[in-house]
Design an enzyme around this catalytic site. Structure first.
Site, short mmCIF file in Angstrom:
data_model
loop_
_atom_site.label_atom_id
_atom_site.label_comp_id
_atom_site.label_asym_id
_atom_site.label_seq_id
_atom_site.Cartn_x
_atom_site.Cartn_y
_atom_site.Cartn_z
N ASN A 17 0.87 -1.18 0.00
CA ASN A 17 0.00 0.00 0.00
C ASN A 17 0.91 1.23 0.00
O ASN A 17 1.46 1.59 1.04
CB ASN A 17 -0.90 -0.04 1.25
CG ASN A 17 -1.76 1.20 1.39
OD1 ASN A 17 -1.82 2.02 0.46
ND2 ASN A 17 -2.42 1.34 2.52
N TRP A 18 1.04 1.84 -1.15
CA TRP A 18 1.99 2.97 -1.27
C TRP A 18 1.42 4.26 -0.68
O TRP A 18 2.12 5.25 -0.56
CB TRP A 18 2.37 3.20 -2.74
CG TRP A 18 3.14 2.08 -3.37
CD1 TRP A 18 3.45 0.87 -2.81
CD2 TRP A 18 3.72 2.06 -4.68
NE1 TRP A 18 4.18 0.10 -3.69
CE2 TRP A 18 4.35 0.81 -4.85
CE3 TRP A 18 3.75 2.98 -5.73
CZ2 TRP A 18 5.01 0.46 -6.03
CZ3 TRP A 18 4.40 2.64 -6.91
CH2 TRP A 18 5.03 1.39 -7.05
N LYS A 19 0.14 4.25 -0.37
CA LYS A 19 -0.53 5.44 0.17
C LYS A 19 -0.28 6.66 -0.73
O LYS A 19 -0.16 6.49 -1.94
CB LYS A 19 -0.09 5.68 1.62
CG LYS A 19 -0.28 4.42 2.47
CD LYS A 19 -0.16 4.63 3.94
CE LYS A 19 -0.41 3.32 4.66
NZ LYS A 19 -0.41 3.45 6.11
N HIS A 54 -9.82 1.46 4.30
CA HIS A 54 -8.59 1.59 5.09
C HIS A 54 -8.85 2.56 6.24
O HIS A 54 -9.62 3.53 6.09
CB HIS A 54 -7.46 2.10 4.19
CG HIS A 54 -6.13 2.06 4.88
ND1 HIS A 54 -5.74 3.01 5.79
CD2 HIS A 54 -5.12 1.16 4.81
CE1 HIS A 54 -4.54 2.70 6.25
NE2 HIS A 54 -4.15 1.58 5.67
N GLU A 100 -7.26 4.92 7.36
CA GLU A 100 -6.98 6.32 7.04
C GLU A 100 -8.14 6.95 6.26
O GLU A 100 -8.42 8.13 6.40
CB GLU A 100 -5.65 6.42 6.26
CG GLU A 100 -4.47 6.23 7.20
CD GLU A 100 -3.25 5.60 6.57
OE1 GLU A 100 -3.13 5.56 5.34
OE2 GLU A 100 -2.38 5.12 7.34
N GLU A 156 -6.06 -4.60 10.23
CA GLU A 156 -5.04 -3.60 10.49
C GLU A 156 -5.35 -2.86 11.78
O GLU A 156 -6.14 -1.90 11.77
CB GLU A 156 -4.97 -2.60 9.33
CG GLU A 156 -4.63 -3.23 8.00
CD GLU A 156 -3.99 -2.23 7.05
OE1 GLU A 156 -2.86 -2.47 6.62
OE2 GLU A 156 -4.60 -1.19 6.77
N GLY A 182 1.88 2.49 10.74
CA GLY A 182 2.85 3.57 10.60
C GLY A 182 3.50 3.98 11.91
O GLY A 182 4.15 5.02 12.00
N SER A 232 2.75 -1.90 10.40
CA SER A 232 4.20 -1.99 10.66
C SER A 232 4.78 -3.37 10.39
O SER A 232 5.68 -3.84 11.09
CB SER A 232 4.52 -1.53 12.08
OG SER A 232 4.13 -0.17 12.26
P1 PGA Z 1 2.39 0.43 7.64
O1 PGA Z 1 0.99 0.64 6.88
O2 PGA Z 1 2.96 -0.86 7.14
O3 PGA Z 1 3.21 1.62 7.24
O4 PGA Z 1 2.09 0.39 9.10
C1 PGA Z 1 0.14 -0.44 6.62
C2 PGA Z 1 -1.17 0.06 6.05
O5 PGA Z 1 -1.68 1.08 6.54
O6 PGA Z 1 -1.73 -0.55 5.13
#
Ligand code: PGA
Length: 260
Positions: A12-14, A106, A108, A176, A182, A222
């Protein structure tokens, strides 16, 4: 190590990367898989590999991935096929540009855009109707975990977000924990497995024994080259949704090696 379910290693490159970075990253990922497959002499990798760049990089990344075996996905979509929805992208458009998967719900997006379970479900249904595989994300906050609401929260989110007509082919669930995204704080393998097992039980209830046992459940939060192997060794952890560690091809590959 092998499981009945095929692992999925999803990046997931966001909201990261310009054309040059995106192309280089995609090239790096494709190269790692290519090298592995060459060595394996015709044997398939025990995992599917996927990258989900931001919308602006879908076209250049699709070009770089052509013929590599690395799949392309997006990070969100609208429910409608087309029309007056300024700033939105339809699942059919994603399909048209070469996407096979789309990440939905997600945390976010739930936090930044107020997405609720019902909306995530509707998006997942639209994605499936367009021929995409929906990666439906769920996960508890730290406050919910501290109040002992981890399993209840994940069950509720799964029930609310799981698309009608879900199958192992068109739906993947990603667990998640919000407190692990993150932050460098990963769920322990035991914590992950506890929630994955609860999700599995819900999937079996909703889809029946056979299909429910076939659906892949990814861990995200993470995940990195150091903890990937232990996490993916858990019976119900079928891969990862990887953010930070997906932005360097060598780290992303090292995570994938965790399921070899
Ligand atoms: P992260 O993100 O590996 O940077 O914690 C995972 C995600 O939000 O899909």
């Amino acid at each position: 190590m092998s499981k009945a379910r095929r692992y999925l290693i999803a990046g997931n490159w966001k909201m990261n990367g310009y054309k040059k970075d995106g192309r280089a990253l995609a090239k790096g990922v494709a190269k790692s898989l290519g090298k592995y497959l060459k060595k394996a002499k015709g044997k398939k990798a025990p995992f599917d590999m996927l990258v989900c760049p931001p919308y602006t990089l879908l076209a250049p990344v699709a070009e770089e991935l052509k013929g590599s075996g690395v799949a392309l996905g997006a990070q969100n979509c609208h429910t409608a096929e087309k029309g007056a929805h300024t700033g939105d992208i339809s699942p059919q458009m994603l399909k048209d540009i070469g996407c096979k998967y789309v990440i939905l719900g997600h945390s976010e997006r739930r936090a930044d855009h107020g997405e609720k379970d019902a909306q995530v479900k509707a998006k997942a249904e639209a994605a499936i109707a367009a021929g995409l595989t929906a990666i439906v994300c769920i996960g508890e906050t730290l406050a919910q975990r501290d109040r002992n609401l981890t399993l209840a929260t994940n069950r509720r989110q799964l029930k609310g977000s799981l698309p009608e007509g879900a199958t192992a082919k068109n739906t993947v669930v990603a667990y998640e924990p919000v407190w692990a995204i993150g932050t460098g704080r990963t769920a322990t393998p035991e914590q992950a497995q506890e929630v994955h097992a609860a999700i599995r039980a819900e999937l079996v209830k909703a889809l029946g024994e056979e299909e429910g046992n076939k659906v892949r459940i990814l861990y995200g939060g993470s995940m990195n080259p150091k903890n990937a192997k232990e996490l993916m060794a858990q019976p119900d952890v079928d891969g990862g949704l990887i953010g930070g560690a997906a932005l360097k091809p060598e780290d992303f590959w090292a995570v994938a090696e965790g399921c070899l």
